[in-house]
Design an enzyme around this catalytic site. Structure first.
Site, PDB file in Angstrom:
ATOM      1  N   ARG A   1       0.841  -1.202   0.000  1.00 19.66           N
ATOM      2  CA  ARG A   1       0.000   0.000   0.000  1.00 19.66           C
ATOM      3  C   ARG A   1       0.870   1.245   0.000  1.00 19.66           C
ATOM      4  O   ARG A   1       2.017   1.208   0.446  1.00 19.66           O
ATOM      5  CB  ARG A   1      -0.910   0.014   1.222  1.00 19.66           C
ATOM      6  CG  ARG A   1      -1.974  -1.047   1.142  1.00 19.66           C
ATOM      7  CD  ARG A   1      -2.906  -0.990   2.309  1.00 19.66           C
ATOM      8  NE  ARG A   1      -3.757  -2.163   2.296  1.00 19.66           N
ATOM      9  CZ  ARG A   1      -4.904  -2.254   1.621  1.00 19.66           C
ATOM     10  NH1 ARG A   1      -5.347  -1.229   0.931  1.00 19.66           N
ATOM     11  NH2 ARG A   1      -5.603  -3.370   1.652  1.00 19.66           N
ATOM     12  N   ILE A   2       0.267   2.316  -0.497  1.00 15.59           N
ATOM     13  CA  ILE A   2       0.980   3.594  -0.565  1.00 15.59           C
ATOM     14  C   ILE A   2       0.745   4.352   0.738  1.00 15.59           C
ATOM     15  O   ILE A   2      -0.400   4.483   1.182  1.00 15.59           O
ATOM     16  CB  ILE A   2       0.449   4.445  -1.739  1.00 15.59           C
ATOM     17  CG1 ILE A   2       0.481   3.648  -3.050  1.00 15.59           C
ATOM     18  CG2 ILE A   2       1.241   5.742  -1.867  1.00 15.59           C
ATOM     19  CD1 ILE A   2       1.841   3.199  -3.484  1.00 15.59           C
ATOM     20  N   LEU A   3       1.830   4.819   1.322  1.00 15.11           N
ATOM     21  CA  LEU A   3       1.708   5.607   2.550  1.00 15.11           C
ATOM     22  C   LEU A   3       1.670   7.092   2.193  1.00 15.11           C
ATOM     23  O   LEU A   3       2.394   7.551   1.307  1.00 15.11           O
ATOM     24  CB  LEU A   3       2.884   5.297   3.472  1.00 15.11           C
ATOM     25  CG  LEU A   3       2.859   3.858   4.019  1.00 15.11           C
ATOM     26  CD1 LEU A   3       4.228   3.450   4.534  1.00 15.11           C
ATOM     27  CD2 LEU A   3       1.803   3.721   5.111  1.00 15.11           C
TER      28      LEU A   3
ATOM     29  N   HIS B   1      11.969  -2.991  -3.806  1.00 10.35           N
ATOM     30  CA  HIS B   1      11.107  -3.109  -4.981  1.00 10.35           C
ATOM     31  C   HIS B   1      11.706  -4.146  -5.933  1.00 10.35           C
ATOM     32  O   HIS B   1      12.918  -4.124  -6.195  1.00 10.35           O
ATOM     33  CB  HIS B   1      10.999  -1.749  -5.684  1.00 10.35           C
ATOM     34  CG  HIS B   1      10.133  -1.798  -6.904  1.00 10.35           C
ATOM     35  ND1 HIS B   1       8.762  -1.871  -6.828  1.00 10.35           N
ATOM     36  CD2 HIS B   1      10.449  -1.815  -8.228  1.00 10.35           C
ATOM     37  CE1 HIS B   1       8.260  -1.936  -8.058  1.00 10.35           C
ATOM     38  NE2 HIS B   1       9.257  -1.899  -8.917  1.00 10.35           N
TER      39      HIS B   1
ATOM     40  N   ASN C   1      12.310   1.189   1.233  1.00 15.20           N
ATOM     41  CA  ASN C   1      11.453   0.211   0.555  1.00 15.20           C
ATOM     42  C   ASN C   1      12.308  -0.723  -0.298  1.00 15.20           C
ATOM     43  O   ASN C   1      13.363  -0.332  -0.796  1.00 15.20           O
ATOM     44  CB  ASN C   1      10.462   0.954  -0.361  1.00 15.20           C
ATOM     45  CG  ASN C   1       9.510   0.010  -1.072  1.00 15.20           C
ATOM     46  OD1 ASN C   1       8.955  -0.924  -0.475  1.00 15.20           O
ATOM     47  ND2 ASN C   1       9.308   0.229  -2.360  1.00 15.20           N
TER      48      ASN C   1
ATOM     49  N   ASP D   1       7.498   4.474  -5.723  1.00 19.08           N
ATOM     50  CA  ASP D   1       8.807   3.879  -6.056  1.00 19.08           C
ATOM     51  C   ASP D   1       9.728   4.876  -6.759  1.00 19.08           C
ATOM     52  O   ASP D   1      10.519   4.501  -7.638  1.00 19.08           O
ATOM     53  CB  ASP D   1       8.616   2.617  -6.929  1.00 19.08           C
ATOM     54  CG  ASP D   1       7.775   1.554  -6.229  1.00 19.08           C
ATOM     55  OD1 ASP D   1       7.893   1.408  -5.006  1.00 19.08           O
ATOM     56  OD2 ASP D   1       6.979   0.882  -6.918  1.00 19.08           O
TER      57      ASP D   1
END
Ligand code: GRF
Length: 213
Positions: free
Chosen positions: A104-106, A122, A120, A158
């Site tokens: 999920r995107i914060l 990826h 993060n 990202d």
């Protein structure tokens, strides 16, 4: 800190990591294995998931690490959920927040609570193939090399400054699953190595460039 019998207990050494994970948690498992060694310089003090059934929660329990579920369904809206995640993470007083398969995107308000402290992993060589389907998109594009990236999280998807990358070749006959499995082997090693170095030596971010130590 003291034991019930009054013997002082030295606090465990190392930077405090809070890991956010949505899935099976193989990246978390790798960090939990690494933190067994005091020389690693970091330890996982808490795990936060958005999914009650995430395998990462079982791994945390088995390792004796506190975990908490902050599920979007339990909140009125996305802002409230973000605030809930931020509160849950803050309780653990993290030095670093590691997104390890957190799908999920914060919101920027979350990142503002932990400035330049959210990392993060990826499964592609950014800036190519950002988003939730990095492996599938790389395969569909026909690249011969893809890989994994550890980066500082910014307000984009990202898009944050890159800390470390490993290339992984695409093999004839690869499908999304076989390619992702091979990337994940490289990804676990990269994440463990990079988080350890960052925890031990610090991370300098200058614009888009980063430097450990
Ligand atoms: C990793 O490849 C991560 O980069 C991606 O999903 C995978 C999660 O794997 N977003 P796991 O849950 O750590 O096993």
């Amino acid at each position: 800190m003291q034991t019930p019998s009054g013997h002082p207990v030295a606090p465990a050494p190392g930077a405090r990591l809070v890991v956010l994970a949505s899935g099976g948690g193989s990246n978390l498992a790798a960090l939990l294995a690494a933190h067994e060694d005091p020389a690693y310089g970091a330890r996982v003090v808490g795990v936060v998931s958005d999914r009650p059934g995430a395998g990462a929660l079982d791994l945390a329990r088995e390792a004796g690490v506190a975990s908490v579920v902050v599920a979007p369904a339990d909140f009125a809206d996305r802002d409230a959920w973000n605030e809930g995640v931020a509160e849950a993470v803050a309780v653990f007083r993290p030095d670093w927040v590691v997104l390890a398969g957190f799908m999920r995107i914060l919101a920027p308000s979350f990142l503002a609570r932990f400035p330049a402290r959210v990392i993060n992993t990826h499964p592609a060589l950014l800036p190519s193939f950002p988003g939730a389907h990095g492996v599938r998109d790389a395969l569909a594009y026909g690249v011969r090399q893809t890989g994994c990236t550890v980066h500082v999280v910014d307000d984009g998807v990202d898009t944050g400054p890159i800390v470390a990358q490993t290339a992984v070749p695409v093999l004839d006959g690869d499908d999304e699953s076989s390619l992702h499995e091979r990337i994940k082997v490289a990804e676990r090693a990269l994440l463990v190595e990079t988080v350890g170095r960052v925890a031990r030596d610090g991370l300098v971010v200058e614009g888009r460039r980063t430097r450990i130590g």
